[in-house]
Design a protein around this motif. Structure first.
Motif, PDB file in Angstrom:
ATOM      1  N   GLN B  50       0.820  -1.209   0.000  1.00 44.39           N
ATOM      2  CA  GLN B  50       0.000   0.000   0.000  1.00 44.39           C
ATOM      3  C   GLN B  50       0.856   1.263   0.000  1.00 44.39           C
ATOM      4  O   GLN B  50       0.538   2.261  -0.619  1.00 44.39           O
ATOM      5  N   ASP B  51       1.987   1.164   0.713  1.00 47.05           N
ATOM      6  CA  ASP B  51       2.766   2.375   0.929  1.00 47.05           C
ATOM      7  C   ASP B  51       3.892   2.571  -0.086  1.00 47.05           C
ATOM      8  O   ASP B  51       4.826   3.330   0.161  1.00 47.05           O
ATOM      9  N   ALA B  52       3.862   1.883  -1.198  1.00 49.47           N
ATOM     10  CA  ALA B  52       4.903   2.040  -2.204  1.00 49.47           C
ATOM     11  C   ALA B  52       4.839   3.442  -2.807  1.00 49.47           C
ATOM     12  O   ALA B  52       3.759   4.000  -3.007  1.00 49.47           O
ATOM     13  N   THR B  53       6.005   3.979  -3.096  1.00 45.91           N
ATOM     14  CA  THR B  53       6.028   5.327  -3.664  1.00 45.91           C
ATOM     15  C   THR B  53       5.732   5.270  -5.147  1.00 45.91           C
ATOM     16  O   THR B  53       5.747   4.210  -5.754  1.00 45.91           O
ATOM     17  N   ARG B  54       5.470   6.448  -5.685  1.00 43.81           N
ATOM     18  CA  ARG B  54       5.153   6.536  -7.103  1.00 43.81           C
ATOM     19  C   ARG B  54       6.344   6.068  -7.937  1.00 43.81           C
ATOM     20  O   ARG B  54       6.168   5.395  -8.969  1.00 43.81           O
ATOM     21  N   GLU B  55       7.576   6.412  -7.469  1.00 44.04           N
ATOM     22  CA  GLU B  55       8.778   6.032  -8.222  1.00 44.04           C
ATOM     23  C   GLU B  55       8.932   4.519  -8.295  1.00 44.04           C
ATOM     24  O   GLU B  55       9.277   3.943  -9.315  1.00 44.04           O
ATOM     25  N   GLN B  56       8.656   3.866  -7.120  1.00 46.51           N
ATOM     26  CA  GLN B  56       8.757   2.401  -7.103  1.00 46.51           C
ATOM     27  C   GLN B  56       7.811   1.775  -8.126  1.00 46.51           C
ATOM     28  O   GLN B  56       8.147   0.856  -8.857  1.00 46.51           O
ATOM     29  N   ARG B  57       6.585   2.330  -8.157  1.00 47.06           N
ATOM     30  CA  ARG B  57       5.590   1.812  -9.090  1.00 47.06           C
ATOM     31  C   ARG B  57       6.060   1.946 -10.532  1.00 47.06           C
ATOM     32  O   ARG B  57       5.976   1.008 -11.332  1.00 47.06           O
ATOM     33  N   ILE B  58       6.598   3.168 -10.843  1.00 42.26           N
ATOM     34  CA  ILE B  58       7.047   3.397 -12.211  1.00 42.26           C
ATOM     35  C   ILE B  58       8.193   2.458 -12.569  1.00 42.26           C
ATOM     36  O   ILE B  58       8.239   1.882 -13.669  1.00 42.26           O
ATOM     37  N   GLU B  59       9.051   2.205 -11.602  1.00 44.40           N
ATOM     38  CA  GLU B  59      10.177   1.322 -11.866  1.00 44.40           C
ATOM     39  C   GLU B  59       9.700  -0.096 -12.208  1.00 44.40           C
ATOM     40  O   GLU B  59      10.161  -0.731 -13.159  1.00 44.40           O
ATOM     41  N   ILE B  60       8.729  -0.571 -11.413  1.00 47.16           N
ATOM     42  CA  ILE B  60       8.202  -1.921 -11.682  1.00 47.16           C
ATOM     43  C   ILE B  60       7.528  -1.984 -13.055  1.00 47.16           C
ATOM     44  O   ILE B  60       7.699  -2.927 -13.821  1.00 47.16           O
TER      45      ILE B  60
END
Lengths: 567, 333
Positions: B50-60
């Motif tokens: 739930q607490d993943a950052t936007r950058e982490q999401r974009i990286e995945i």
């Protein structure tokens, strides 16, 4: 003389919900060795039931309720199933009507022959193979060794019936029962098969019972004949005596109902012995009737004009066109049918006559050529609406009255459907009156309107088909073998009805048949077809008296020998 | 007499034709399973907390290639699939093909066992009820078979578990026991424990197909026994045994083979339910779990796998048809 088979006072009953139905009533007949007995009668006469009771293969719940069957001095009607099985095949061989369905489609004929040989003669597999070749040779199958591994579908109808005969002979029986052995075959094949049966009978000194509805077959092959009507034996005797000087009224009328190929009569002779077979057709003031209105034919002399018509069916598909094989079912055919004329089309099965009719009716699309109906080219796409109006002027009557009527519709619905579809009457009340009239024109009582097709006999159904065709107010009627599924007596009535209708309504008729005598009686002009081509077109009398084309002569030569019993 | 290879009627042409059709089916199915990636929710949501950052999401997203144009993604998917690579499971983070291969033996053994039960018992009972139409045994068989047709698989499964596992305690209620590794194939058919554990699920899975085959064989048998060639076989004095098994049964089998082929595919599809009820560790159970977690690579791979099985089975059926019915091999001699 002691007979090979003696049937004394045989009775067969079929219990049903409505009580016992006696299919065979106290029938006594006998066959000697080397003799062909013809058992003749119309459908429902019980003739096949007699044959089936001899080999104890009655359809349940049918059973023998009286009398005795003596074969070779032994009573066989009371044998157990297992004892009877040893007689079937080994002592009594059977040939059935339809060679298409009497062979197992998944087994080579060699296998079917050898299993029968091994079962009946108790011989080894190797000698069974030898014997199979002999048998096939004796029934006239060329290169028998190479044909043993062939499947039934790789044989033509006539050849298949020869295989069936070989199978019937496999157990070396003394008696052969042939149930309508040639009914499903063409005339020319019919003659070959009958000749084969006759010669086998003489060579092997067999007793043969031929069960048939066709007096022509009897005249061709039988030594003696027994006539059955309604489960009873009405007459039996030498074939010349019975056919030339019939004693019983039924036999007389049956013989006179066989259409003659020799001369043209005004009407078909009706079997008047059968109660109520001829309903009087009253068509008064038909000129003022709804049926005669809205005619287009008056202004045209030529009803149907066919020019260089061809169609092909692919019988072998392949990736590349050069490997494909096509069958030219109709090949460059041109005919003219005049308005009000009866035009006949004869030929053997596969000659393309039905395909031509279907092309004219618009059921197939031709590959090339032209069709004009009342001067209108129906193949032109640009005038679609007009084409469908013209098409309505043309109706078809099919061969099989059992499958051509929707069994879930009442007669009234069947006949009124085209009227309602074309909206050719003003209102529902008028439709009802017209349907009532149509049904009475074809000689059916108005009580039949609420009934369903299965409640009628074959002949009555064909009348309903005719009424349905008339409901579109046709001016051209295409009849594709309209009576070949019917008995002679019924055939006479239907053909008379068609003649009357044609006269009263001035219909143009395209009449297709393989039956030459029928064509002679029905048609003004005839075209003879062979392999998709027209061999000869001539006026009927000219064709029958002086055929020009070799094939026409050949066909005419195959007509059953009616002279035997025409005095 | 050799028929030209490319003519219709030759076995080669026939198989070539069917193969082309099979390829088309597989192409369509793979396109559909690829579309799963784009239409069944956003896989990233399920993979990160739930607490993943936007950058982490974009990286995945970039790692998974979800930002490429659709056609590029599709091309990559197809190339990978063609090499047997279905990507990583979103949930377990292991290659999907490896997961499927691990679980495949369980499903295939279950399907094989139930197909054997369904075909053998179905044909035997069908022939019996077809020949002895009016005997009371036939009537009982036909009445009981109604149950097989009308009860849903999971009810039958639960009923059998209650009767044989809970009440009588004869057989285990779930799981797959007695597994032995045999050259990379984990089988449970070589131990008594394995047999005990496969009986209930196999019977449950086969019951519907069994009754279908039974009823079909019976109907076909009745039809064939009325035919002219059976009557003619009787008239030739052949024994009942030869008539029933030599002539009637073979003709009966022509249509039955088609249905059996389709139904074996059906067994695999139905195994999802059976495997869930019995906790059978096969591909069906894996699929259900994948659906719960929106594990799209597994779902897509399963879809393609089932389609492939259907296509292969149908190809085999077509060839069998060709072998059994001489009328299909035209042109032969």
């Amino acid at each position: 003389m002691t007979n090979l088979l003696e049937i004394n006072n045989l009775s067969v009953d079929f219990p049903s919900r409505r009580g016992q139905v006696s299919a065979v009533k106290k029938v006594s007949i006998g066959v000697a060795k080397g003799e062909v007995l013809g058992l003749v009668g119309e459908s429902g006469a019980g003739k096949s039931t007699v044959g089936n009771s001899v080999i104890n293969l009655l359809e349940p719940p049918g059973h023998i309720s009286g009398g005795e069957i003596i074969f070779d001095g032994m009573r066989i009607d009371q044998l157990s199933n297992e004892e009877m099985r040893k007689i079937r095949g080994a002592k009594i061989g059977t040939i059935f009507q339809d060679p298409q369905t009497s062979l197992n489609p998944l087994m080579t004929i060699g296998k079917q022959l050898s299993e029968t040989l091994i079962e009946t003669l108790r011989i080894s597999g190797a000698s069974a193979r030898e014997k199979s070749i002999e048998l096939l040779e004796s029934v006239g199958i060329p290169y028998p060794e190479t044909r043993l591994d062939a499947y039934p579908h790789q044989f033509s109808g006539g050849m298949r019936q020869r295989v069936v005969i070989a199978l019937a002979l496999a157990g070396d029986p003394d008696l052969i029962i042939a149930d309508e052995p040639t009914t499903a075959l063409d005339v020319s094949i019919q003659k070959q098969i009958l000749d084969l049966i006759k010669s086998l009978c003489k060579q092997r000194n067999l007793g043969v019972i031929i069960v048939t509805h066709d007096i022509g077959v009897i005249a061709e092959i039988a030594d003696r004949v027994a006539v059955m009507y309604n489960g009873q034996l009405v007459e039996q005797g030498k074939v010349t005596q019975v056919l030339q000087k019939p004693k019983h009224d039924y036999t007389k009328s049956l013989i006179s109902a066989v259409p003659s190929g020799d001369q043209k009569l005004n009407r078909f002779t009706v079997v008047d012995y059968i109660d109520g077979s001829e309903e009087k057709v009253s068509m008064k003031n038909v000129g003022d009737h709804w049926l005669s209105k809205n005619k287009t034919s008056k202004t045209h002399d030529i009803a149907v004009l066919v020019k260089n018509l061809s169609i092909e069916f692919s019988i072998k598909k392949a990736l590349f066109r050069k490997n494909r094989i096509f069958l030219k079912a109709v090949d460059d055919v041109s005919i003219e049918i005049m308005t009000g004329e009866s035009f006949g089309l004869v030929g053997e099965s596969g000659s393309g006559k039905s395909t031509l009719a279907r092309l004219i009716a618009g059921l197939y699309k031709p590959k090339s050529g032209d069709i004009q109906i009342f001067g209108h080219n129906v193949l032109q796409k640009s005038e679609k609406t007009k084409t469908s109006l013209i098409r309505r002027k043309m109706q078809m009557i099919f061969q099989d009255p059992y499958s051509s009527l929707n069994s879930r519709m009442t007669v009234e619905d069947i006949v009124s459907e085209p009227i309602r579809f074309h909206r050719s009457t003003g209102n529902a009340i008028e439709t009802a009156t017209v349907v009532r009239d149509l049904i009475s024109f074809v000689g059916m009582p108005s009580t039949s309107l609420k009934k369903y097709p299965h409640e009628f006999s074959g002949g009555q159904r064909q009348r309903i088909s005719i009424a349905r065709a008339l409901a579109s107010r046709p001016e051209i009627l295409i009849c594709d073998e309209p009576t070949s599924a019917l008995d002679v007596s019924v055939q006479a009535n239907i053909l008379n009805l068609l003649k009357d209708l044609q006269e009263e309504l001035n219909l143009t008729m395209l009449f297709i048949s393989h039956d030459l005598p029928v064509i002679r009686q029905m048609c003004d002009r005839v075209a003879v077809m062979q392999n998709g081509r027209i061999c000869e077109i001539a006026e009927t009398d000219k064709l029958f008296d002086h055929p020009k084309h070799e094939y026409s002569k050949h066909l005419l030569g195959l007509m059953p020998r009616m002279d035997l019993f025409r005095l | 007499m050799m028929a030209p290879l490319l003519l219709e009627g030759s076995m080669f042409y026939f198989i070539l034709n069917r193969l082309a059709q099979a390829l088309l089916v597989m192409a369509v199915v793979s396109a559909i399973s690829f579309s799963l990636f784009n239409f069944v929710g956003d896989p990233v949501n399920n993979m990160v907390g739930q607490d993943a950052t936007r950058e982490q999401r974009i990286e995945i997203r970039q790692q998974l290639g979800l930002d490429d144009p659709i056609l590029v993604q599709y091309q990559r998917f197809m190339l990978n699939v063609a090499q047997g690579d279905f990507g990583l499971s979103y949930r377990i983070k292991q290659p999907v093909s490896q997961l499927i291969l691990e679980r495949l033996p369980a499903t295939l053994e279950l399907v094989f066992a139930s197909a054997v039960i369904a075909v053998l018992i179905g044909i035997v009972l069908g022939v019996y009820t077809g020949i002895r139409r009016y005997s009371w045994v036939s009537k009982i068989i036909m009445s009981v078979s109604l149950i097989g047709v009308s009860l849903p698989t999971f009810i039958i499964g639960i009923g059998l578990i209650y009767l044989f596992a809970v009440h009588l305690r004869w057989l285990p209620s779930s799981g797959r026991a007695g597994v032995i590794e045999l050259g990379g194939w984990k089988t449970s058919l070589l131990t008594i424990d394995g047999w005990r554990s496969i009986i209930l699920p196999a019977v449950t899975l086969s019951l519907f197909q069994l009754t279908m085959i039974l009823r079909l064989v019976r109907a076909e048998m009745l039809e064939v026994m009325r035919s002219d060639y059976i009557k003619f076989a009787r008239a030739r004095g052949l024994a009942n045994r030869a008539i029933h098994f030599g002539h009637a049964l073979r003709n009966t089998l022509v249509p039955v083979i088609t249905i059996i082929g389709l139904n074996i595919g059906g067994l695999i599809a139905y195994s999802v339910i059976t495997e869930t009820v019995f906790q059978w560790p096969g591909t069906g159970l894996m699929f259900i779990q994948a659906v719960d977690f929106v594990d799209v690579p597994i779902m897509a791979a399963y879809l393609i796998f089932v389609a492939l099985l259907f296509v292969v089975i149908n190809l085999i059926v077509d060839i069998l048809y060709f072998v059994v019915d001489p009328r299909i091999r035209r042109g032969g001699s």
